[in-house]
Design a protein around this motif. Structure first.
Motif, PDB file in Angstrom:
ATOM      1  N   VAL A  57      -8.246   4.226  -0.990  1.00 58.22           N
ATOM      2  CA  VAL A  57      -8.840   3.182   0.046  1.00 58.22           C
ATOM      3  C   VAL A  57      -7.747   2.309   0.268  1.00 58.22           C
ATOM      4  CG1 VAL A  57     -10.544   1.300   0.259  1.00 58.22           C
ATOM      5  CG2 VAL A  57     -11.190   3.219  -1.190  1.00 58.22           C
ATOM      6  N   PRO A  58      -7.588   2.248   1.713  1.00 58.10           N
ATOM      7  CA  PRO A  58      -6.344   1.316   2.290  1.00 58.10           C
ATOM      8  C   PRO A  58      -6.603   0.036   2.235  1.00 58.10           C
ATOM      9  CG  PRO A  58      -7.670   2.371   4.032  1.00 58.10           C
ATOM     10  CD  PRO A  58      -8.282   2.964   2.759  1.00 58.10           C
ATOM     11  N   HIS A  59      -5.626  -0.716   1.800  1.00 59.68           N
ATOM     12  CA  HIS A  59      -5.702  -2.135   1.847  1.00 59.68           C
ATOM     13  C   HIS A  59      -5.703  -2.481   3.321  1.00 59.68           C
ATOM     14  CE1 HIS A  59      -3.993  -6.464   2.037  1.00 59.68           C
ATOM     15  NE2 HIS A  59      -4.460  -6.246   1.015  1.00 59.68           N
ATOM     16  N   GLU A  60      -6.095  -3.666   3.698  1.00 61.34           N
ATOM     17  CA  GLU A  60      -6.266  -3.900   5.403  1.00 61.34           C
ATOM     18  C   GLU A  60      -5.095  -4.254   6.026  1.00 61.34           C
ATOM     19  OE1 GLU A  60      -6.535  -8.842   5.013  1.00 61.34           O
ATOM     20  OE2 GLU A  60      -8.382  -7.697   4.950  1.00 61.34           O
ATOM     21  N   GLU A  61      -3.844  -4.038   5.227  1.00 55.97           N
ATOM     22  CA  GLU A  61      -2.540  -4.150   5.772  1.00 55.97           C
ATOM     23  C   GLU A  61      -1.774  -2.814   5.810  1.00 55.97           C
ATOM     24  OE1 GLU A  61      -0.501  -7.132   6.954  1.00 55.97           O
ATOM     25  OE2 GLU A  61      -2.605  -7.886   7.248  1.00 55.97           O
ATOM     26  N   LEU A  62      -2.539  -1.969   5.274  1.00 54.11           N
ATOM     27  CA  LEU A  62      -1.598  -0.617   4.938  1.00 54.11           C
ATOM     28  C   LEU A  62      -0.878  -0.219   6.229  1.00 54.11           C
ATOM     29  CD1 LEU A  62      -2.298   2.174   2.589  1.00 54.11           C
ATOM     30  CD2 LEU A  62      -2.311   2.965   5.029  1.00 54.11           C
ATOM     31  N   LYS A  64      -0.510  -1.325   9.179  1.00 54.06           N
ATOM     32  CA  LYS A  64       0.514  -2.510   9.747  1.00 54.06           C
ATOM     33  C   LYS A  64       1.732  -2.031   8.889  1.00 54.06           C
ATOM     34  CE  LYS A  64       1.462  -7.403  10.413  1.00 54.06           C
ATOM     35  NZ  LYS A  64       0.802  -8.743  10.104  1.00 54.06           N
ATOM     36  N   GLN A  65       1.620  -2.186   7.650  1.00 55.17           N
ATOM     37  CA  GLN A  65       2.880  -2.018   6.879  1.00 55.17           C
ATOM     38  C   GLN A  65       3.838  -0.831   7.067  1.00 55.17           C
ATOM     39  OE1 GLN A  65       4.386  -4.425   5.033  1.00 55.17           O
ATOM     40  NE2 GLN A  65       2.981  -5.898   5.608  1.00 55.17           N
ATOM     41  N   HIS A  66       2.892   0.301   7.099  1.00 49.75           N
ATOM     42  CA  HIS A  66       3.792   1.315   7.384  1.00 49.75           C
ATOM     43  C   HIS A  66       4.309   1.378   8.612  1.00 49.75           C
ATOM     44  CE1 HIS A  66       3.221   4.517   4.136  1.00 49.75           C
ATOM     45  NE2 HIS A  66       2.073   3.937   3.976  1.00 49.75           N
ATOM     46  N   TYR A  67       3.757   0.993   9.742  1.00 52.22           N
ATOM     47  CA  TYR A  67       4.434   0.884  10.972  1.00 52.22           C
ATOM     48  C   TYR A  67       5.460   0.211  11.134  1.00 52.22           C
ATOM     49  CZ  TYR A  67       4.497   0.592  16.103  1.00 52.22           C
ATOM     50  OH  TYR A  67       5.048   0.440  17.457  1.00 52.22           O
ATOM     51  N   GLN A  68       5.311  -1.253  10.502  1.00 51.30           N
ATOM     52  CA  GLN A  68       6.626  -2.166  10.574  1.00 51.30           C
ATOM     53  C   GLN A  68       7.645  -1.501   9.681  1.00 51.30           C
ATOM     54  OE1 GLN A  68       4.814  -5.821   8.956  1.00 51.30           O
ATOM     55  NE2 GLN A  68       4.514  -6.439  10.935  1.00 51.30           N
ATOM     56  N   SER A  69       7.548  -0.787   8.650  1.00 51.23           N
ATOM     57  CA  SER A  69       8.577   0.093   8.326  1.00 51.23           C
ATOM     58  C   SER A  69       9.349   0.884   8.926  1.00 51.23           C
ATOM     59  CB  SER A  69       8.297   0.864   6.814  1.00 51.23           C
ATOM     60  OG  SER A  69       7.660  -0.072   5.631  1.00 51.23           O
ATOM     61  N   HIS A  70       8.819   1.613   9.841  1.00 54.13           N
ATOM     62  CA  HIS A  70       9.293   2.406  10.738  1.00 54.13           C
ATOM     63  C   HIS A  70       9.907   1.576  11.757  1.00 54.13           C
ATOM     64  CE1 HIS A  70       7.836   6.471   9.362  1.00 54.13           C
ATOM     65  NE2 HIS A  70       6.927   5.793   9.180  1.00 54.13           N
ATOM     66  N   VAL A  80      10.618   8.723   6.228  1.00 54.72           N
ATOM     67  CA  VAL A  80       9.674   8.981   5.665  1.00 54.72           C
ATOM     68  C   VAL A  80       9.186   7.775   4.779  1.00 54.72           C
ATOM     69  CG1 VAL A  80       8.118  10.354   3.858  1.00 54.72           C
ATOM     70  CG2 VAL A  80      10.000  11.435   5.399  1.00 54.72           C
ATOM     71  N   VAL A  81       8.069   7.037   4.796  1.00 52.62           N
ATOM     72  CA  VAL A  81       7.686   5.729   4.365  1.00 52.62           C
ATOM     73  C   VAL A  81       6.677   6.158   2.903  1.00 52.62           C
ATOM     74  CG1 VAL A  81       6.704   3.842   4.617  1.00 52.62           C
ATOM     75  CG2 VAL A  81       8.312   4.380   6.238  1.00 52.62           C
ATOM     76  N   ILE A  82       6.838   5.665   1.903  1.00 58.04           N
ATOM     77  CA  ILE A  82       5.972   5.671   0.896  1.00 58.04           C
ATOM     78  C   ILE A  82       5.378   4.137   0.540  1.00 58.04           C
ATOM     79  CG2 ILE A  82       5.903   6.471  -1.742  1.00 58.04           C
ATOM     80  CD1 ILE A  82       8.521   7.917  -0.944  1.00 58.04           C
ATOM     81  N   GLY A  83       4.099   4.299   0.141  1.00 57.96           N
ATOM     82  CA  GLY A  83       3.304   3.134  -0.190  1.00 57.96           C
ATOM     83  C   GLY A  83       2.770   3.448  -1.708  1.00 57.96           C
ATOM     84  N   PRO A  84       2.547   2.285  -2.174  1.00 58.36           N
ATOM     85  CA  PRO A  84       2.065   2.386  -3.574  1.00 58.36           C
ATOM     86  C   PRO A  84       0.527   2.778  -3.627  1.00 58.36           C
ATOM     87  CG  PRO A  84       2.362   0.204  -3.051  1.00 58.36           C
ATOM     88  CD  PRO A  84       2.846   0.896  -2.002  1.00 58.36           C
ATOM     89  N   MET A  85       0.430   3.444  -4.693  1.00 61.04           N
ATOM     90  CA  MET A  85      -1.092   4.070  -4.817  1.00 61.04           C
ATOM     91  C   MET A  85      -1.529   3.140  -6.263  1.00 61.04           C
ATOM     92  SD  MET A  85      -1.550   7.772  -3.887  1.00 61.04           S
ATOM     93  CE  MET A  85      -0.411   8.492  -4.821  1.00 61.04           C
ATOM     94  N   LEU A  86      -2.203   1.843  -5.975  1.00 57.69           N
ATOM     95  CA  LEU A  86      -2.548   1.257  -6.999  1.00 57.69           C
ATOM     96  C   LEU A  86      -4.050   1.400  -7.506  1.00 57.69           C
ATOM     97  CD1 LEU A  86      -1.115  -2.126  -5.609  1.00 57.69           C
ATOM     98  CD2 LEU A  86       0.028  -0.418  -6.935  1.00 57.69           C
ATOM     99  N   THR A  87      -4.127   1.096  -9.051  1.00 57.26           N
ATOM    100  CA  THR A  87      -5.612   1.248  -9.697  1.00 57.26           C
ATOM    101  C   THR A  87      -6.277  -0.247  -9.226  1.00 57.26           C
ATOM    102  OG1 THR A  87      -4.611   2.349 -11.494  1.00 57.26           O
ATOM    103  CG2 THR A  87      -6.768   1.303 -11.796  1.00 57.26           C
ATOM    104  N   LYS A 168       6.435  -1.576  -0.745  1.00 61.98           N
ATOM    105  CA  LYS A 168       5.334  -2.087  -1.619  1.00 61.98           C
ATOM    106  C   LYS A 168       4.194  -2.856  -1.071  1.00 61.98           C
ATOM    107  CE  LYS A 168       7.165  -6.976  -2.445  1.00 61.98           C
ATOM    108  NZ  LYS A 168       7.635  -7.873  -3.040  1.00 61.98           N
ATOM    109  N   ASP A 169       4.229  -3.345   0.165  1.00 64.34           N
ATOM    110  CA  ASP A 169       3.014  -4.046   0.582  1.00 64.34           C
ATOM    111  C   ASP A 169       2.195  -2.748   1.582  1.00 64.34           C
ATOM    112  OD1 ASP A 169       3.801  -6.476  -0.127  1.00 64.34           O
ATOM    113  OD2 ASP A 169       5.222  -6.765   1.477  1.00 64.34           O
ATOM    114  N   ALA A 170       2.435  -1.599   1.461  1.00 65.29           N
ATOM    115  CA  ALA A 170       1.484  -0.577   2.336  1.00 65.29           C
ATOM    116  C   ALA A 170       0.659   0.002   1.191  1.00 65.29           C
ATOM    117  CB  ALA A 170       2.395   0.455   2.744  1.00 65.29           C
ATOM    118  N   ILE A 171      -0.112  -1.080   0.691  1.00 66.55           N
ATOM    119  CA  ILE A 171      -0.774  -0.539  -0.411  1.00 66.55           C
ATOM    120  C   ILE A 171      -2.136   0.277  -0.240  1.00 66.55           C
ATOM    121  CG2 ILE A 171      -2.478  -1.780  -2.330  1.00 66.55           C
ATOM    122  CD1 ILE A 171      -0.506  -4.080  -2.038  1.00 66.55           C
TER     123      ILE A 171
END
Length: 175
Positions: A57-62, A64-70, A80-87, A168-171
Motif C-alpha cells: 500500500v503506497p504512502h501518499e508521497e510515494l 511524488k518521491q519516485h518522480y522527484q528522485s528521477h 532505477v529508483v528503489i523505495g522501502p517496503m515497511l511493515t 527512503k521517503d518513497a514508502i
C-alpha cells in the motif's frame, strides 16, 4: 494498473475508481508476475514505470518521491529508483517474514547512512521505478521465471550499466 486474473472485486473497483491521476487499467487472465509486469509496461505511455506489488500500500508521497528522485538526477536514461517496503504498524507477520523485513531494514539504514550505494541486489518490484525506454531496451522480465524475475531483471540492468538509487521517503507498506 494490471489486474492479473483478479477475483477479489478489483475489476469492479477499478471500473468505478475516480482519481485525478492519469491512470489506465487493463485486465488479463492469470499469467504470473513476469507476464503481468511485461503486459503493463507495454501498455504504458508515460516516461516512467512504477512497480508496486498487490500487497504493498503506497504512502501518499510515494509517487511524488519516485518522480522527484528521477528529476533530481535530471532524468537519466538508466536510473532505477528503489523505495522501502515497511511493515505497517497494524500488521503482524509470520516470524520468517519479520526476519526478512529486519534484514531489509538493515539495508535501508545502511543505504540511507551512505555506507554503500544501492545495487541490483536491493531491487524488488514491490516498490521501484524505471524509465520506460530503459525497461523496453532491457527486454523486460523473463517470463520463464516463476519467481525472482525482478532479481534477474535487475542483474541484467546492472550489466547494462544501470544506476540504482534509494529514496527512503518513497514508502510502501508491505502487507
Amino acid at each position: 494498473i494490471v489486474s492479473d486474473g483478479s477475483t477479489d472485486g478489483t475489476h469492479e473497483f477499478l471500473a468505478n475508481f475516480d482519481t485525478s491521476l492519469n491512470l489506465t487499467w487493463v485486465q488479463q487472465k492469470n499469467s504470473g508476475a513476469a507476464a503481468t509486469r511485461n503486459y503493463g509496461y507495454r501498455q504504458a505511455q508515460g516516461k516512467l514505470v512504477l512497480f508496486i506489488d498487490d500487497d504493498v500500500v503506497p504512502h501518499e508521497e510515494l509517487l511524488k518521491q519516485h518522480y522527484q528522485s528521477h528529476l533530481a538526477a535530471e532524468m537519466p536514461h538508466d536510473l532505477v529508483v528503489i523505495g522501502p517496503m515497511l511493515t505497517p504498524e497494524d500488521h503482524t507477520s509470520e516470524p520468517w517474514v519479520e526476519w526478512e523485513q529486519e534484514m531489509l531494514y538493515k539495508q535501508y539504514e545502511a543505504m540511507d547512512r551512505g555506507d554503500w550505494t544501492p545495487t541490483a541486489r536491493q531491487f524488488y518490484t514491490g516498490n521501484s521505478s524505471i524509465p520506460l525506454t530503459y525497461l523496453k531496451e532491457s527486454g523486460g522480465f523473463d517470463e520463464s521465471f516463476l519467481r525472482a524475475e525482478d532479481v534477474e531483471l535487475a542483474l541484467r540492468l546492472a550489466d547494462k550499466g544501470a544506476t540504482f538509487a534509494f529514496n527512503k521517503d518513497a514508502i510502501g507498506y508491505h502487507y
